[in-house]
Design a protein around this motif. Structure first.
Motif, PDB file in Angstrom:
ATOM      1  N   SER A 104     -14.181  11.960  10.159  1.00 39.54           N
ATOM      2  CA  SER A 104     -15.322  11.703   9.291  1.00 39.54           C
ATOM      3  C   SER A 104     -15.029  10.670   8.200  1.00 39.54           C
ATOM      4  O   SER A 104     -15.941  10.074   7.678  1.00 39.54           O
ATOM      5  CB  SER A 104     -15.789  13.014   8.657  1.00 39.54           C
ATOM      6  N   GLU A 105     -13.747  10.465   7.835  1.00 41.45           N
ATOM      7  CA  GLU A 105     -13.410   9.508   6.789  1.00 41.45           C
ATOM      8  C   GLU A 105     -12.710   8.301   7.381  1.00 41.45           C
ATOM      9  O   GLU A 105     -11.897   8.434   8.288  1.00 41.45           O
ATOM     10  CB  GLU A 105     -12.496  10.166   5.759  1.00 41.45           C
ATOM     11  N   PRO A 106     -13.034   7.109   6.854  1.00 41.52           N
ATOM     12  CA  PRO A 106     -12.358   5.911   7.351  1.00 41.52           C
ATOM     13  C   PRO A 106     -10.879   5.918   6.997  1.00 41.52           C
ATOM     14  O   PRO A 106     -10.486   6.459   5.972  1.00 41.52           O
ATOM     15  CB  PRO A 106     -13.078   4.756   6.660  1.00 41.52           C
ATOM     16  N   ALA A 107     -10.067   5.295   7.857  1.00 48.00           N
ATOM     17  CA  ALA A 107      -8.636   5.193   7.606  1.00 48.00           C
ATOM     18  C   ALA A 107      -8.371   3.989   6.706  1.00 48.00           C
ATOM     19  O   ALA A 107      -9.014   2.963   6.834  1.00 48.00           O
ATOM     20  CB  ALA A 107      -7.892   5.030   8.927  1.00 48.00           C
ATOM     21  N   LYS A 108      -7.412   4.127   5.799  1.00 47.20           N
ATOM     22  CA  LYS A 108      -7.037   3.028   4.921  1.00 47.20           C
ATOM     23  C   LYS A 108      -6.105   2.079   5.678  1.00 47.20           C
ATOM     24  O   LYS A 108      -5.229   2.513   6.407  1.00 47.20           O
ATOM     25  CB  LYS A 108      -6.293   3.556   3.698  1.00 47.20           C
ATOM     26  N   LEU A 109      -6.295   0.781   5.468  1.00 48.71           N
ATOM     27  CA  LEU A 109      -5.369  -0.209   5.992  1.00 48.71           C
ATOM     28  C   LEU A 109      -4.205  -0.323   5.024  1.00 48.71           C
ATOM     29  O   LEU A 109      -4.411  -0.539   3.825  1.00 48.71           O
ATOM     30  CB  LEU A 109      -6.051  -1.568   6.154  1.00 48.71           C
ATOM     31  N   SER A 110      -2.997  -0.231   5.510  1.00 51.15           N
ATOM     32  CA  SER A 110      -1.839  -0.209   4.616  1.00 51.15           C
ATOM     33  C   SER A 110      -1.529  -1.572   4.005  1.00 51.15           C
ATOM     34  O   SER A 110      -0.848  -1.642   2.988  1.00 51.15           O
ATOM     35  CB  SER A 110      -0.615   0.311   5.374  1.00 51.15           C
ATOM     36  N   HIS A 111      -1.990  -2.661   4.593  1.00 55.70           N
ATOM     37  CA  HIS A 111      -1.686  -4.000   4.090  1.00 55.70           C
ATOM     38  C   HIS A 111      -2.790  -4.576   3.200  1.00 55.70           C
ATOM     39  O   HIS A 111      -2.784  -5.755   2.883  1.00 55.70           O
ATOM     40  CB  HIS A 111      -1.423  -4.959   5.256  1.00 55.70           C
ATOM     41  N   VAL A 112      -3.750  -3.722   2.800  1.00 63.07           N
ATOM     42  CA  VAL A 112      -4.853  -4.191   1.961  1.00 63.07           C
ATOM     43  C   VAL A 112      -4.948  -3.282   0.736  1.00 63.07           C
ATOM     44  O   VAL A 112      -5.022  -2.063   0.847  1.00 63.07           O
ATOM     45  CB  VAL A 112      -6.199  -4.176   2.740  1.00 63.07           C
ATOM     46  N   ARG A 113      -4.946  -3.900  -0.430  1.00 59.16           N
ATOM     47  CA  ARG A 113      -5.085  -3.145  -1.684  1.00 59.16           C
ATOM     48  C   ARG A 113      -6.552  -2.789  -1.919  1.00 59.16           C
ATOM     49  O   ARG A 113      -7.450  -3.297  -1.247  1.00 59.16           O
ATOM     50  CB  ARG A 113      -4.548  -3.969  -2.849  1.00 59.16           C
ATOM     51  N   ALA A 114      -6.800  -1.942  -2.887  1.00 56.91           N
ATOM     52  CA  ALA A 114      -8.156  -1.479  -3.195  1.00 56.91           C
ATOM     53  C   ALA A 114      -9.096  -2.642  -3.499  1.00 56.91           C
ATOM     54  O   ALA A 114     -10.291  -2.579  -3.195  1.00 56.91           O
ATOM     55  CB  ALA A 114      -8.133  -0.495  -4.354  1.00 56.91           C
ATOM     56  N   ASP A 115      -8.572  -3.737  -4.075  1.00 59.12           N
ATOM     57  CA  ASP A 115      -9.426  -4.882  -4.408  1.00 59.12           C
ATOM     58  C   ASP A 115      -9.659  -5.808  -3.207  1.00 59.12           C
ATOM     59  O   ASP A 115     -10.314  -6.829  -3.333  1.00 59.12           O
ATOM     60  CB  ASP A 115      -8.853  -5.667  -5.594  1.00 59.12           C
ATOM     61  N   GLY A 116      -9.088  -5.467  -2.053  1.00 61.17           N
ATOM     62  CA  GLY A 116      -9.286  -6.260  -0.845  1.00 61.17           C
ATOM     63  C   GLY A 116      -8.222  -7.308  -0.597  1.00 61.17           C
ATOM     64  O   GLY A 116      -8.232  -7.967   0.441  1.00 61.17           O
ATOM     65  N   SER A 117      -7.288  -7.489  -1.514  1.00 58.66           N
ATOM     66  CA  SER A 117      -6.243  -8.494  -1.318  1.00 58.66           C
ATOM     67  C   SER A 117      -5.105  -7.946  -0.456  1.00 58.66           C
ATOM     68  O   SER A 117      -4.798  -6.756  -0.485  1.00 58.66           O
ATOM     69  CB  SER A 117      -5.708  -8.976  -2.669  1.00 58.66           C
ATOM     70  N   ALA A 118      -4.492  -8.823   0.299  1.00 54.27           N
ATOM     71  CA  ALA A 118      -3.382  -8.432   1.174  1.00 54.27           C
ATOM     72  C   ALA A 118      -2.100  -8.310   0.361  1.00 54.27           C
ATOM     73  O   ALA A 118      -1.917  -8.997  -0.645  1.00 54.27           O
ATOM     74  CB  ALA A 118      -3.202  -9.475   2.267  1.00 54.27           C
ATOM     75  N   HIS A 119      -1.224  -7.426   0.799  1.00 55.10           N
ATOM     76  CA  HIS A 119       0.087  -7.272   0.167  1.00 55.10           C
ATOM     77  C   HIS A 119       1.075  -6.739   1.180  1.00 55.10           C
ATOM     78  O   HIS A 119       0.700  -6.220   2.230  1.00 55.10           O
ATOM     79  CB  HIS A 119       0.013  -6.341  -1.050  1.00 55.10           C
ATOM     80  N   MET A 120       2.357  -6.895   0.872  1.00 57.04           N
ATOM     81  CA  MET A 120       3.407  -6.348   1.716  1.00 57.04           C
ATOM     82  C   MET A 120       3.603  -4.889   1.335  1.00 57.04           C
ATOM     83  O   MET A 120       3.761  -4.557   0.165  1.00 57.04           O
ATOM     84  CB  MET A 120       4.701  -7.136   1.533  1.00 57.04           C
ATOM     85  N   VAL A 121       3.553  -4.016   2.315  1.00 57.01           N
ATOM     86  CA  VAL A 121       3.668  -2.579   2.092  1.00 57.01           C
ATOM     87  C   VAL A 121       5.054  -2.232   1.559  1.00 57.01           C
ATOM     88  O   VAL A 121       6.058  -2.766   2.025  1.00 57.01           O
ATOM     89  CB  VAL A 121       3.398  -1.817   3.416  1.00 57.01           C
ATOM     90  N   ASP A 122       5.112  -1.316   0.598  1.00 60.40           N
ATOM     91  CA  ASP A 122       6.380  -0.835   0.059  1.00 60.40           C
ATOM     92  C   ASP A 122       6.930   0.223   1.007  1.00 60.40           C
ATOM     93  O   ASP A 122       6.348   1.298   1.173  1.00 60.40           O
ATOM     94  CB  ASP A 122       6.164  -0.239  -1.333  1.00 60.40           C
ATOM     95  N   VAL A 123       8.053  -0.073   1.650  1.00 56.26           N
ATOM     96  CA  VAL A 123       8.660   0.872   2.588  1.00 56.26           C
ATOM     97  C   VAL A 123       9.954   1.464   2.035  1.00 56.26           C
ATOM     98  O   VAL A 123      10.694   2.125   2.748  1.00 56.26           O
ATOM     99  CB  VAL A 123       8.926   0.203   3.962  1.00 56.26           C
ATOM    100  N   SER A 124      10.212   1.258   0.734  1.00 52.75           N
ATOM    101  CA  SER A 124      11.487   1.667   0.141  1.00 52.75           C
ATOM    102  C   SER A 124      11.726   3.171   0.169  1.00 52.75           C
ATOM    103  O   SER A 124      12.876   3.610   0.169  1.00 52.75           O
ATOM    104  CB  SER A 124      11.595   1.140  -1.291  1.00 52.75           C
ATOM    105  N   GLU A 125      10.676   3.961   0.229  1.00 53.89           N
ATOM    106  CA  GLU A 125      10.840   5.420   0.236  1.00 53.89           C
ATOM    107  C   GLU A 125      10.814   6.025   1.635  1.00 53.89           C
ATOM    108  O   GLU A 125      10.963   7.237   1.793  1.00 53.89           O
ATOM    109  CB  GLU A 125       9.753   6.075  -0.630  1.00 53.89           C
ATOM    110  N   LYS A 126      10.620   5.200   2.654  1.00 51.29           N
ATOM    111  CA  LYS A 126      10.549   5.714   4.025  1.00 51.29           C
ATOM    112  C   LYS A 126      11.940   6.030   4.562  1.00 51.29           C
ATOM    113  O   LYS A 126      12.923   5.379   4.201  1.00 51.29           O
ATOM    114  CB  LYS A 126       9.861   4.694   4.944  1.00 51.29           C
TER     115      LYS A 126
END
Length: 182
Positions: free
Chosen positions: A11-33
């Protein structure tokens, strides 16, 4: 659809991990994975003619051994993925294999598998490997077939990481009886 959503199965859309809330692209932080062993396999097809397939199979192309050149190009492509795809993380690639299945009628199936031990997957590296190998193969055969094409590139399987493992059935050759492995 907003830039931070994709079609969802629930029922809820999935968030894209490479897009911030303002719609700009960014590199995902994987430091805690968590670091895990990861693997991905991809395929692409080069379609040509029966005559060209005979030349490819016999290493008789005017520019030389087309499959050897394509294999090295695929390996190099996997290693350079983060330099080519803007938001990909550089990864310590531990293994790349690039293999070919030749159909005597009109096609070469390129299969690449990439392995690492890291914090993010290697699907993009596997896709870059098959696409680079396909481009190199096309370059090797274009002098004898200007109408050759690259088709059907996709990820076939992945393993490791939080999302686990999955795979799909590979496409069938148009002429399975004429298949030659190289």
């Amino acid at each position: 659809m907003s830039p931070d959503t994709t079609p969802a199965t629930g029922s809820e859309p999935a968030k894209l991990s490479h897009v911030r809330a303002d719609g700009s692209a960014h590199m995902v932080d994987v430091s805690e994975k968590a670091e895990t062993s990861r693997e991905a396999t991809a395929e692409a097809w080069v379609r040509t003619t029966e005559e060209v397939m005979a030349l490819v199979a016999s290493s008789g192309m005017p520019k030389g051994d087309a499959l050897a050149v394509a294999r090295i190009a695929g390996i190099m492509g996997a290693k350079k993925t983060s330099e080519l795809i803007p938001l990909c993380h550089p990864l310590p690639i531990s293994k790349v294999t690039v293999d070919f299945e030749l159909d005597a009628a009109d096609s070469v199936r390129i299969i690449a598998t990439v392995k690492t031990r890291g914090v993010t997957g290697v699907e993009m590296e596997a896709l870059t490997a098959v696409s680079t190998a396909a481009l190199a193969l096309y370059d090797m055969i274009k002098a004898v077939d200007k109408h050759a094409s690259i088709t059907d590139m996709r990820v076939l399987a992945k393993s490791g990481g939080k999302s686990g493992s999955w795979n799909i059935a590979p496409q069938q050759h148009p002429n399975p009886e004429g298949e030659i492995r190289a």
